[in-house]
Design a protein around this motif. Structure first.
Motif, mmCIF file in Angstrom:
data_model
loop_
_atom_site.group_PDB
_atom_site.id
_atom_site.type_symbol
_atom_site.label_atom_id
_atom_site.label_comp_id
_atom_site.label_asym_id
_atom_site.label_seq_id
_atom_site.Cartn_x
_atom_site.Cartn_y
_atom_site.Cartn_z
ATOM 1 N N ILE A 1 -67.810 21.025 -19.566
ATOM 2 C CA ILE A 1 -67.394 19.671 -19.228
ATOM 3 C C ILE A 1 -68.552 18.960 -18.555
ATOM 4 C CG2 ILE A 1 -65.699 18.289 -17.980
ATOM 5 C CD1 ILE A 1 -64.562 19.918 -20.287
ATOM 6 N N ALA A 2 -68.917 17.803 -19.130
ATOM 7 C CA ALA A 2 -70.034 17.030 -18.587
ATOM 8 C C ALA A 2 -69.571 15.909 -17.679
ATOM 9 C CB ALA A 2 -70.874 16.461 -19.731
ATOM 10 N N ILE B 1 -69.419 18.716 -23.744
ATOM 11 C CA ILE B 1 -70.681 18.602 -24.470
ATOM 12 C C ILE B 1 -70.828 19.711 -25.498
ATOM 13 C CG2 ILE B 1 -72.023 19.965 -22.809
ATOM 14 C CD1 ILE B 1 -74.315 18.006 -23.216
ATOM 15 N N ALA B 2 -70.096 20.831 -25.310
ATOM 16 C CA ALA B 2 -70.133 21.942 -26.259
ATOM 17 C C ALA B 2 -68.986 22.882 -25.961
ATOM 18 C CB ALA B 2 -71.468 22.685 -26.185
ATOM 19 N N SER B 3 -68.588 23.687 -26.973
ATOM 20 C CA SER B 3 -67.517 24.667 -26.835
ATOM 21 C C SER B 3 -67.991 25.998 -27.389
ATOM 22 C CB SER B 3 -66.258 24.206 -27.583
ATOM 23 O OG SER B 3 -65.820 22.963 -27.104
ATOM 24 N N PHE B 4 -67.469 27.119 -26.801
ATOM 25 C CA PHE B 4 -67.941 28.449 -27.154
ATOM 26 C C PHE B 4 -66.764 29.402 -27.259
ATOM 27 C CE2 PHE B 4 -71.159 26.197 -24.792
ATOM 28 C CZ PHE B 4 -72.292 26.331 -25.592
ATOM 29 N N GLU B 5 -67.014 30.539 -27.956
ATOM 30 C CA GLU B 5 -65.973 31.527 -28.157
ATOM 31 C C GLU B 5 -65.781 32.433 -26.952
ATOM 32 O OE1 GLU B 5 -63.936 31.718 -30.567
ATOM 33 O OE2 GLU B 5 -64.820 30.238 -31.925
ATOM 34 N N GLN C 1 -67.066 33.417 -22.603
ATOM 35 C CA GLN C 1 -67.540 32.822 -21.355
ATOM 36 C C GLN C 1 -69.027 33.073 -21.132
ATOM 37 O OE1 GLN C 1 -65.356 34.174 -17.963
ATOM 38 N NE2 GLN C 1 -66.297 32.717 -16.560
ATOM 39 N N SER C 2 -69.532 34.209 -21.580
ATOM 40 C CA SER C 2 -70.949 34.508 -21.370
ATOM 41 C C SER C 2 -71.840 33.525 -22.128
ATOM 42 C CB SER C 2 -71.244 35.950 -21.811
ATOM 43 O OG SER C 2 -70.939 36.128 -23.188
ATOM 44 N N ALA C 3 -71.439 33.174 -23.353
ATOM 45 C CA ALA C 3 -72.227 32.204 -24.108
ATOM 46 C C ALA C 3 -72.180 30.835 -23.457
ATOM 47 C CB ALA C 3 -71.705 32.141 -25.550
ATOM 48 N N ALA C 4 -71.000 30.474 -22.922
ATOM 49 C CA ALA C 4 -70.890 29.184 -22.248
ATOM 50 C C ALA C 4 -71.748 29.148 -20.989
ATOM 51 C CB ALA C 4 -69.418 28.914 -21.905
ATOM 52 N N TRP D 1 -69.746 22.170 -16.139
ATOM 53 C CA TRP D 1 -68.945 23.298 -15.643
ATOM 54 C C TRP D 1 -68.032 23.778 -16.769
ATOM 55 C CZ3 TRP D 1 -63.619 22.287 -15.394
ATOM 56 C CH2 TRP D 1 -63.256 20.949 -15.415
ATOM 57 N N VAL D 2 -67.613 25.053 -16.662
ATOM 58 C CA VAL D 2 -66.885 25.721 -17.731
ATOM 59 C C VAL D 2 -65.397 25.522 -17.536
ATOM 60 C CG1 VAL D 2 -66.447 27.913 -18.918
ATOM 61 C CG2 VAL D 2 -68.701 27.429 -17.973
ATOM 62 N N LEU D 3 -64.708 25.111 -18.620
ATOM 63 C CA LEU D 3 -63.254 24.979 -18.636
ATOM 64 C C LEU D 3 -62.700 25.868 -19.741
ATOM 65 C CD1 LEU D 3 -60.501 23.605 -17.920
ATOM 66 C CD2 LEU D 3 -61.113 21.845 -19.613
ATOM 67 N N LYS D 4 -61.755 26.743 -19.389
ATOM 68 C CA LYS D 4 -61.105 27.587 -20.391
ATOM 69 C C LYS D 4 -59.795 26.924 -20.808
ATOM 70 C CE LYS D 4 -59.188 32.148 -21.317
ATOM 71 N NZ LYS D 4 -58.837 33.479 -20.786
#
Length: 397
Positions: free
Chosen positions: A331-332, A369-373, A375-378, A393-396
């Motif tokens: 999240i940007a 700004i981007a999404s990943f499969e 958490q480590s990649a994010a 910051w990371v949002l699941k």
């Protein structure tokens, strides 16, 4: 010297009392007892045992003695040492030590210290005030009736006193309280001729005769409605029950479908736009377009140029999958204003990022700004964006 009553006072409140250097008393609960031979019921009590190996002080006796005598703990321990030395000396001389309300200590010929508990005082606080109760034994006893004088006339007794004699005593069977009259040994009283016998109504009452039928009749409507309400009403779907549901003769009108014309508001208002009209004002450098499906959902659409029409300068757009997919989103920014969120999306897209409005949560438009499969990649990509000056910051979800 320490009064022996301190020992009984402590044993009333505790189940273990140690006299340092001498021995200890250990108590255990004894339930109520019945002595059938004596006809006595004894209440619950506390049985005491003496153990000469319990000589290590636990501080209980010394602390109690210090509070009662208003002395220090060290002085109390010294008094207990003197008490233990005095009792050992008395036992060595063959004397008996009597402890008030506790019992007697003495030394046997083998040299072992024996203890006999006081049976006249109960150390169990829960049995305070309870005494032994006597009851009548179940054994039958025979009682001889006292001799009585015959009924004679007063004048006759004066003239012939030898006629006044006692009747022969009779043996009576006495049945103790709490025992039943057994068949074959009834006790009957023979009424005299002058006594009038009034018969007792021995007609048996049919107690409880109609209750089982009444209970069966009450279960009939209960069983009926237990089937009717869940099967014939909508109580399971609605979770509510009405008084009319208890009427089995009520007719429910059948549901009739009627077509309604949809209003030209909301999402349908945006569906009449064709794709060319939605994308005609987009700059040529934009690769991803966020299509607003409704107020809470944006669908990212990547715009690609068709090789066949590249020479003519016209752009044909097709709907493909988003550049990034997964449940972990970077999240940007979050904005209460949709316009500000769209401005950030446009700015990030101009920089080459596949930004989009992810959703609206509690009135805030969240821009990813981007999404990943995973958490480590994010987390790895978040460090990359941070090095470029973009805080995320990371949002699941």
């Amino acid at each position: 010297m320490i009064p022996s009553q301190y020992v009984s006072e402590l044993l009333l409140r505790h189940n273990c009392l140690i006299i340092p250097g001498f021995g200890g008393f250990v108590a255990r609960y004894a339930p109520a007892k019945i002595d059938w031979n004596r006809g006595v019921i004894a209440p619950p009590s506390k049985e005491l045992l003496f153990n000469s190996h319990l000589i290590q002080s636990d501080g209980l006796f010394a602390n109690y003695l210090a509070n009662v005598r208003n002395i220090s703990f060290e002085e109390a321990e010294q008094l207990l040492k003197e008490l233990a030395s005095d009792w050992k000396g008395q036992l060595s001389e063959g004397k008996r030590i009597e402890i008030e309300k506790v019992g007697i200590l003495y030394k046997e010929t083998s040299g072992v210290i024996a203890f006999e508990q006081d049976r006249f005082f109960n150390l169990l606080l829960s049995s305070f005030g309870l005494k032994e109760v006597t009851f009548i034994s179940e054994k039958e006893e025979k009682v001889t009736e006292q001799p009585v004088l015959k009924k004679v006339d007063l004048q006759e007794a004066i003239e012939a006193p030898e006629k006044v004699v006692a009747e022969e005593p009779k043996e009576l069977n006495v049945i103790p309280i709490g025992t039943s009259i057994r068949k074959g040994n009834p006790v009957q009283e023979v009424p005299s001729d002058d006594e009038k016998i009034i018969p007792i109504n021995t007609k048996k009452t049919k107690s409880g005769f109609g209750w089982k039928y009444l209970a069966a009749a009450a279960m009939v409507p209960f069983g009926f409605f237990a089937y009717w309400i869940p099967m014939k009403t909508d109580v399971l779907e609605s979770g509510k029950i009405a008084l009319a549901d208890f009427n089995p003769f009520r007719t429910v009108p059948e549901s009739v479908y009627s077509a309604e014309k949809l209003s030209d508001t909301g999402v349908a208002e945006e569906l009449h736009y064709d794709w060319e009209e939605l994308t005609k004002d987009l700059p040529r450098e934009i690769e991803v377009f966020n299509y607003r499906f409704n107020e809470n959902l944006y669908i990212p659409v990547r715009l690609i140029a068709d090789e066949k029409t590249a020479s003519t300068g016209q752009t044909e757009t097709v709907v493909v999958s988003p550049q990034y997919s997964g449940n972990y989103h970077l999240i940007a920014g979050c904005f209460s204003s949709q316009e500000n969120a769209e401005n950030l999306v446009t700015d990030l897209k101009n920089k080459g990022y596949a930004a989009r409005i992810l959703d609206v949560n509690k009135g805030l438009h969240r821009v990813t700004i981007a999404s990943f499969e995973n958490q480590s990649a994010a987390a790895t990509e978040m460090n990359t964006f941070s090095s470029q000056g973009i805080s995320t910051w990371v949002l699941k979800k």
